[in-house]
Design an enzyme around this catalytic site. Structure first.
Site, PDB file in Angstrom:
ATOM      1  N   THR A  37      -7.933  11.570   0.085  1.00  0.00           N
ATOM      2  CA  THR A  37      -8.349  12.709  -0.738  1.00  0.00           C
ATOM      3  C   THR A  37      -7.529  12.792  -2.027  1.00  0.00           C
ATOM      4  O   THR A  37      -6.500  12.168  -2.156  1.00  0.00           O
ATOM      5  CB  THR A  37      -8.211  14.034   0.033  1.00  0.00           C
ATOM      6  OG1 THR A  37      -6.898  14.121   0.556  1.00  0.00           O
ATOM      7  CG2 THR A  37      -9.214  14.089   1.137  1.00  0.00           C
ATOM      8  N   GLU A  49       6.067   4.874   7.315  1.00  0.00           N
ATOM      9  CA  GLU A  49       5.702   5.978   6.424  1.00  0.00           C
ATOM     10  C   GLU A  49       6.548   7.212   6.680  1.00  0.00           C
ATOM     11  O   GLU A  49       6.519   7.794   7.748  1.00  0.00           O
ATOM     12  CB  GLU A  49       4.208   6.274   6.579  1.00  0.00           C
ATOM     13  CG  GLU A  49       3.378   5.139   6.004  1.00  0.00           C
ATOM     14  CD  GLU A  49       1.887   5.256   6.273  1.00  0.00           C
ATOM     15  OE1 GLU A  49       1.123   4.570   5.582  1.00  0.00           O
ATOM     16  OE2 GLU A  49       1.503   6.014   7.166  1.00  0.00           O
ATOM     17  N   THR A  81      -0.242  -6.192  12.575  1.00  0.00           N
ATOM     18  CA  THR A  81      -0.434  -4.917  11.893  1.00  0.00           C
ATOM     19  C   THR A  81       0.160  -4.873  10.512  1.00  0.00           C
ATOM     20  O   THR A  81       0.701  -3.871  10.093  1.00  0.00           O
ATOM     21  CB  THR A  81       0.199  -3.800  12.712  1.00  0.00           C
ATOM     22  OG1 THR A  81       1.491  -4.234  13.085  1.00  0.00           O
ATOM     23  CG2 THR A  81      -0.600  -3.523  13.908  1.00  0.00           C
ATOM     24  N   THR A  87       0.873  -1.187   0.000  1.00  0.00           N
ATOM     25  CA  THR A  87       0.000   0.000   0.000  1.00  0.00           C
ATOM     26  C   THR A  87       0.910   1.238   0.000  1.00  0.00           C
ATOM     27  O   THR A  87       1.364   1.656  -1.047  1.00  0.00           O
ATOM     28  CB  THR A  87      -0.955   0.001   1.209  1.00  0.00           C
ATOM     29  OG1 THR A  87      -0.211  -0.115   2.407  1.00  0.00           O
ATOM     30  CG2 THR A  87      -1.945  -1.148   1.115  1.00  0.00           C
TER      31      THR A  87
END
Lengths: 412, 412
Positions: free
Chosen positions: A412, A286, A201, A164
């Site tokens: 978004t 990240e 996770t 991802t």
């Protein structure tokens, strides 16, 4: 360079990179693009074990909000006899209600029919955005196309299909020398955000051509998950979808008997593999530029665990790590917050071996040496609590502008 | 504009901004620059109550790592009869060992001598970097100069002298109409980072010219702190230095008797004041662009508390808030992580009144309206858990690039 590219993970002497890579005997995999990810990248992965008597074991997230594939696997699957994994990225199939359950069940049924196994032998796993219906037709179409291109060297595509926000694919293909013969061990994993184990996770699929009893697979996976995915945090966020699966084809003919030297050696290899994958997830946390390891010693088991989590998940500690700022006061504050009512707490703190705080009080140290040490790619913090007897560690990533950018604009 | 500039804090009808501002009768304050802060700004504040029979109450952080001034106050001070506050910014005097204790005690002694009170009637409070020795001479010199310029309108300087990463000073000067007469209520507070109450995580000094018994002051401060500073989080980080002090001079001649209508009205004013200051701290949360309020209803008290904290402290929820991204899946994930083993959890989630998840499943909603609502300066999330009977709220700030910038370079 060896797969074990961290000073924190010791490569066992009997383990090495497998020549030519790929999956152990008895396994085939594939990854295809099914338009579930808006990017158009690979997003459906398939893994099939051709051995009829394959064994397996699995572990899942402990979240109270479980994704449909996790719910379905826990309620319907034979976790000790899995033969197929269908995984998708781009959509977590979580908080998707009855429709989500239907998609996961239909996926099991369709994959079982195509592979000639029982539906309860099919593992399903999803990762991606939460709360959006998963497109069953695209998933089914992707699965069909993946089934047509399964191959022993398909592990790379599978690893890519479960990414991802991962910046790099996480996979390994290892050779493990056991007393009874040499076996193969491979894994494909993903994980970069929403990472804090209560255990996993992330997704992690592990294959071996060793012959393992299902009980042995379960025992070893359980122990190794606790020492790897249970010990990392990117952002302290337990996911809805975490799944780790170990599958053994037995195709090597090498049997790993319970309580044998083979089991010990195989366990050491699995342990190093999962720990290295865990560190890779943190390294790919990240936006991460630097990663930390906090070791907490002393006190009691509950205390060291709470302090280690508090330090590893402190945004102040993580931002300081990012900025190469050896601001150890934040480590002291995080430790104190985890142990309310214990003041005055006689903390010891060392950063990269340089003692900065002893018995709760800052001590003189070589500031320039400390600054240089804090600027490394891997920074180690050791926290000593009063008393002794307990010790734990947590690996964690820093907190960067990039983390904010990634997560301020995810949907978004 | 009224001091109560948040839709979430109702201004009581009997409370208004005090004409002319400043401190209630019986109090004087000052703030000076003593070179403890590298910036050269105001960094030593002094508050003196001239009433011999003043009463007071105090609350402190619950961290296991307590700053020297907190340790000294807890062990040495008469918290019900404080007359003086000496506060400094730029150095927390935490993890500073015996030297830190000596500085705090010497400060009490010197201030007592100058003000003509007992050392145990002097409150000391520090905020700033942890683990660096506090310069006793600079603090003493600053205190001396502050003592020479004490004045009833010195509350603004005091508020400025306790700022660290605060972008704006937090103070109020209110008039409170009680049945027995009108009294004044003022406060100076600081707080922008290392904010998560277990309770306060900041400094807050409150003064009134009402006459309160010490027991009444303690009761009201305790209740109001639990409803204000206990309900906010910038970064989930409990500080080593949090201190809230209420002092009553009685100079107005208006007596607030226990269990009287006066007490009720005074309590309402104090409650609104502290809640507004708490919201101001979140609004000034390091780097904050938007703030959120999460309300959790249903279940039991422990469950709503855990879910509210988990949502408010989730870096994923906070980054999405920053990006005006109504990514409610992260709220579901944070709630699930707080309640392990409860799956499938029948969560309801609404953002700004728009239901996005019902009984654990995403529901259709007006995406454009949701997007617009998520772009407001104050965003409200309501989470419903199965069952009923419990409810709580937490105010929190977003996670921004600016937060990372501030905290990656705090000591460097």
């Amino acid at each position: 360079m060896s797969f074990f590219a961290s000073r924190w993970i010791e490569e066992p002497e009997h383990v090495g990179d497998a020549e030519g890579g790929g999956l152990p005997a008895g396994f085939r995999a594939a990854g295809v693009a099914a338009q579930i990810k808006p990017s158009g990248g690979l997003d459906v992965g398939l893994l099939v074990c051709d051995a009829h008597d394959a064994t397996s074991a699995a572990r899942f997230t402990r979240s109270g909000v479980l994704a449909a594939p996790v719910l379905v696997m826990q309620e319907r699957s034979r976790l000790d006899a899995l033969r197929v994994i269908v995984a998708n990225s781009g959509n977590a199939n979580a908080a998707t209600g009855a429709h989500g359950i239907e998609v996961a069940v239909a996926t099991q049924d369709a994959a079982a029919g195509a592979a000639g196994v029982e539906p309860e032998q099919v593992a399903v796993a999803s990762t991606g955005v939460i709360g959006v219906p998963l497109d069953a037709e695209r998933l089914a179409a992707g699965m069909g196309r993946a089934g047509a291109v399964l191959r022993p060297g398909g592990d790379g595509d599978l690893a890519e299909a479960i990414m991802t926000t991962d910046a790099f694919a996480k996979q390994a293909s290892l050779s493990v020398a056991l007393p009874s013969g040499t076996v193969r061990l491979s894994a494909q994993a993903k994980g970069a955000g929403m990472i804090q184990p209560g255990f996993a996770t992330m997704l992690c699929f592990v294959q071996t051509d060793a012959a393992l009893q299902a009980e042995t697979a379960d025992l070893l996976l359980g122990v190794c998950v606790r020492r790897s995915f249970d010990r990392i945090s990117v952002d302290g966020q337990l996911s809805t979808n975490d799944t780790a699966i170990l599958m053994a084809s037995g195709a090597s003919g090498v049997r790993v008997a319970p309580e044998s030297e083979d089991e010990l050696r195989f366990g050491e290899a699995l342990d190093a593999l999962l720990r290295m994958l865990a560190v890779m997830m943190v390294r790919d946390g990240e936006g991460a530029k630097r990663i930390g390891r906090v070791v907490v010693r002393g006190g009691h088991a509950d205390g060291v665990e709470r302090v280690a989590r508090s330090v590893a998940n402190s945004p102040l500690v993580k931002a300081a790590l990012h900025g190469a700022d050896p601001n150890w006061g934040r480590i002291a504050a995080a430790a104190g917050a985890a142990l309310p009512g214990t003041a005055p707490l006689g903390l010891d703190i060392a950063i990269e071996g340089i003692t900065v705080c002893s018995d709760g009080e800052g001590v003189e140290h070589d500031v320039e040496a400390l600054r240089a040490a804090a600027a490394g790619v891997e920074v180690e913090y050791v926290v000593g609590l009063p008393g002794d007897g307990a010790e734990t560690e947590v690996f964690f990533s820093d907190l960067s502008h990039q983390y904010v950018t990634i997560n301020a604009e995810y949907t978004t």
